[in-house]
Design a protein around this motif. Structure first.
Motif, short mmCIF file in Angstrom:
data_model
loop_
_atom_site.label_atom_id
_atom_site.label_comp_id
_atom_site.label_asym_id
_atom_site.label_seq_id
_atom_site.Cartn_x
_atom_site.Cartn_y
_atom_site.Cartn_z
N GLU A 196 0.83 -1.20 0.00
CA GLU A 196 0.00 0.00 0.00
C GLU A 196 0.87 1.26 0.00
OE1 GLU A 196 -2.78 -0.80 -1.12
OE2 GLU A 196 -4.22 -0.42 0.49
N GLU A 197 1.93 1.25 0.77
CA GLU A 197 2.79 2.42 0.87
C GLU A 197 3.58 2.67 -0.42
OE1 GLU A 197 5.20 1.49 4.22
OE2 GLU A 197 3.68 2.09 5.71
N GLN A 198 3.91 1.61 -1.12
CA GLN A 198 4.76 1.73 -2.31
C GLN A 198 3.98 1.58 -3.62
OE1 GLN A 198 8.00 2.52 -1.96
NE2 GLN A 198 7.68 2.53 0.26
N ARG A 199 2.67 1.56 -3.55
CA ARG A 199 1.86 1.29 -4.74
C ARG A 199 2.16 2.30 -5.85
NH1 ARG A 199 -3.16 1.56 -2.69
NH2 ARG A 199 -3.57 3.66 -3.45
N PRO A 200 2.49 1.83 -7.05
CA PRO A 200 2.77 2.75 -8.16
C PRO A 200 1.48 3.35 -8.70
CG PRO A 200 2.95 0.47 -8.89
CD PRO A 200 2.74 0.42 -7.41
N PRO A 201 1.59 4.43 -9.47
CA PRO A 201 0.39 5.02 -10.06
C PRO A 201 -0.24 4.07 -11.08
CG PRO A 201 2.38 6.04 -10.94
CD PRO A 201 2.82 5.17 -9.81
N ASP A 202 -1.53 4.23 -11.29
CA ASP A 202 -2.22 3.39 -12.26
C ASP A 202 -1.69 3.63 -13.66
OD1 ASP A 202 -4.10 1.93 -10.69
OD2 ASP A 202 -5.25 3.76 -10.42
N ALA A 203 -1.48 2.56 -14.39
CA ALA A 203 -1.08 2.63 -15.80
C ALA A 203 -2.32 2.43 -16.67
CB ALA A 203 -0.04 1.55 -16.08
N PRO A 204 -2.25 2.74 -17.95
CA PRO A 204 -3.39 2.46 -18.83
C PRO A 204 -3.79 0.99 -18.74
CG PRO A 204 -1.77 3.80 -19.97
CD PRO A 204 -1.14 3.38 -18.68
N PRO A 205 -5.08 0.68 -18.68
CA PRO A 205 -5.52 -0.71 -18.56
C PRO A 205 -5.02 -1.55 -19.73
CG PRO A 205 -7.33 0.80 -18.16
CD PRO A 205 -6.21 1.62 -18.69
N GLY A 206 -4.70 -2.78 -19.43
CA GLY A 206 -4.24 -3.71 -20.46
C GLY A 206 -4.75 -5.11 -20.20
N VAL A 207 -4.53 -5.98 -21.16
CA VAL A 207 -5.01 -7.36 -21.08
C VAL A 207 -4.04 -8.19 -20.24
CG1 VAL A 207 -5.70 -9.41 -22.37
CG2 VAL A 207 -6.08 -7.12 -23.34
N MET A 208 -4.58 -8.89 -19.24
CA MET A 208 -3.81 -9.77 -18.38
C MET A 208 -4.24 -11.22 -18.58
SD MET A 208 -4.06 -7.81 -14.73
CE MET A 208 -3.39 -9.28 -13.93
N HIS A 209 -3.28 -12.12 -18.59
CA HIS A 209 -3.62 -13.54 -18.61
C HIS A 209 -4.19 -13.98 -17.27
CE1 HIS A 209 -2.78 -17.89 -18.19
NE2 HIS A 209 -3.06 -17.95 -19.48
N GLY A 210 -3.56 -13.55 -16.19
CA GLY A 210 -4.06 -13.84 -14.85
C GLY A 210 -3.42 -15.03 -14.17
N ASP A 211 -2.75 -15.90 -14.93
CA ASP A 211 -2.10 -17.07 -14.31
C ASP A 211 -0.96 -17.53 -15.22
OD1 ASP A 211 -1.60 -19.06 -12.46
OD2 ASP A 211 -3.14 -20.42 -13.23
N PHE A 212 -0.07 -16.61 -15.53
CA PHE A 212 0.96 -16.87 -16.53
C PHE A 212 2.18 -17.51 -15.89
CE2 PHE A 212 4.45 -15.80 -19.40
CZ PHE A 212 3.91 -16.17 -20.63
N HIS A 213 2.44 -18.77 -16.27
CA HIS A 213 3.64 -19.47 -15.80
C HIS A 213 3.94 -20.62 -16.76
CE1 HIS A 213 0.94 -22.57 -14.22
NE2 HIS A 213 0.31 -21.65 -13.51
#
Length: 349
Positions: A196-213
């Motif tokens: 929470e203390e180090q959270r970066p600013p929001d970037a433009p939304p993008g597509v995430m896989h959600g479980d990439f490995h």
């Protein structure tokens, strides 16, 4: 009932004709089937295709999950992100009783299950395939979700701002299992506070896989390429750099917290995390900034998710052995996140 028997082939053939997909259905063999999803290999006029549908006893969310995958594969069509091509998707449950779709059969190898002779013999090939994963992930994160028709997956509000409170609530929900010990995970409060203390600013939304490995890709058999990214059920629109953090915490190198990558990982020769980040950057997608923060968030989130099986196992609602193994993974993930939060370890070291 076998996995094959979960599909009415006559009804499937009739529906395919309405979609302009002609061909006689031949041999049908299961690729997977059980509590997750049913996956069948179907000969369609001698051409192998894959049908994916919910399990024989679907969960309340099963149809929505398969419908999400259909949306994602449609959205990925024509992009440079390696994925199975969607042949046809059906959200009309009157056809087979569930949502389902057909996709092309990918000629590739899942590194979590097997390796090719070429992979076994050539460390340079394995190294190149790891870098190819990072490049493919970068291309995914560079997609415009609106242009690809995937903005429907986006939820309102700040993606990053919601993460820590959401997963703390998720962890708190495990208290419904009376024998679960809530203090069993290390550094939860420390990591949550640091994130929470180090959270970066929001970037433009993008597509995430959600479980990439490593276990969710098919690699080319003889080339340093990804044949396809698979298992899109967790795909969403948010901050794609969390996918990169996910790859960092699941990458099978010290410090490791997960048993991912199977026989390929055991052979070694894979790129370092630092090399993966460099390959991600060189692919021309998003700049991989704040990678340690996203790595800690990935460890925090995945650790809490895996702890759920241990909580259920504590109440006799999941196998004890599996619950213990996933709890050990969760402890490892939170430990790694804690080291990042304390400044004791960095992806780029």
């Amino acid at each position: 009932m076998s996995a094959v028997d979960t599909v009415d082939l006559d009804a499937l053939a009739a529906w395919l004709r309405t979609q302009g997909v002609e061909g006689r259905i031949g041999e049908v063999t299961p690729l997977a089937g059980g509590t997750q999803n049913v996956v069948l290999r179907i000969e369609l006029d001698g051409r192998p295709v894959v049908l994916r549908r919910p399990p024989e006893h679907p969960r309340p969310t099963s149809d929505r999950t398969i419908a999400r995958e259909i949306t994602v594969l449609r959205g990925l069509a024509g992009t440079d992100v390696p994925h199975p091509r969607l042949i046809a998707g059906c959200e009309d449950t009157s056809v087979l009783g569930v949502v389902f779709y057909l996709m092309e059969l990918i000629d590739g190898v899942n590194p979590g299950e097997e390796v090719t002779p070429e992979q076994r013999a050539d460390a340079e090939l394995r190294h190149g395939q790891g870098l190819a994963m990072a490049r493919a992930l970068s291309r995914l994160g560079a997609l415009d979700p609106t242009a690809q028709g995937l903005d429907v997956l986006r939820k309102p509000g700040s993606f990053l701002e919601k993460q820590v409170p959401q997963w703390l609530r998720h962890l708190e929900g495990y208290r419904e299992f009376p024998d679960w010990e809530p203090g069993g995970l290390p550094d939860v409060e420390l990591v949550a506070r640091w994130l929470e203390e180090q959270r970066p600013p929001d970037a433009p939304p993008g597509v995430m896989h959600g479980d990439f490995h490593l276990n969710n890709v098919l690699l080319a058999r003889t080339e340093p390429e990804v044949a396809a990214i698979v298992d899109w059920e967790m795909c969403t629109v948010g901050d794609p750099l969390l996918d990169l953090g996910w790859l960092m915490v699941t990458w099978p190198q010290e410090p490791t917290a997960m048993d991912v990558g199977g026989p390929l990982a055991q052979l070694g020769g894979l790129p370092t995390r630092k090399e993966l980040v460099a390959a991600y950057a060189d692919a021309g997608g998003r700049e991989p900034v704040h990678v340690d923060w996203y790595t800690a968030l990935a460890g925090f989130k995945l650790g809490i998710v895996l702890e759920g099986t241990w909580a259920r196992a504590s109440a006799g609602k999941a196998p004890q052995e599996i619950g213990q193994r996933l709890h050990d993974h969760a402890v490892g993930l939170l430990t790694l996140a804690g080291r990042v939060a304390r400044g004791e370890w960095s992806v780029l070291d």
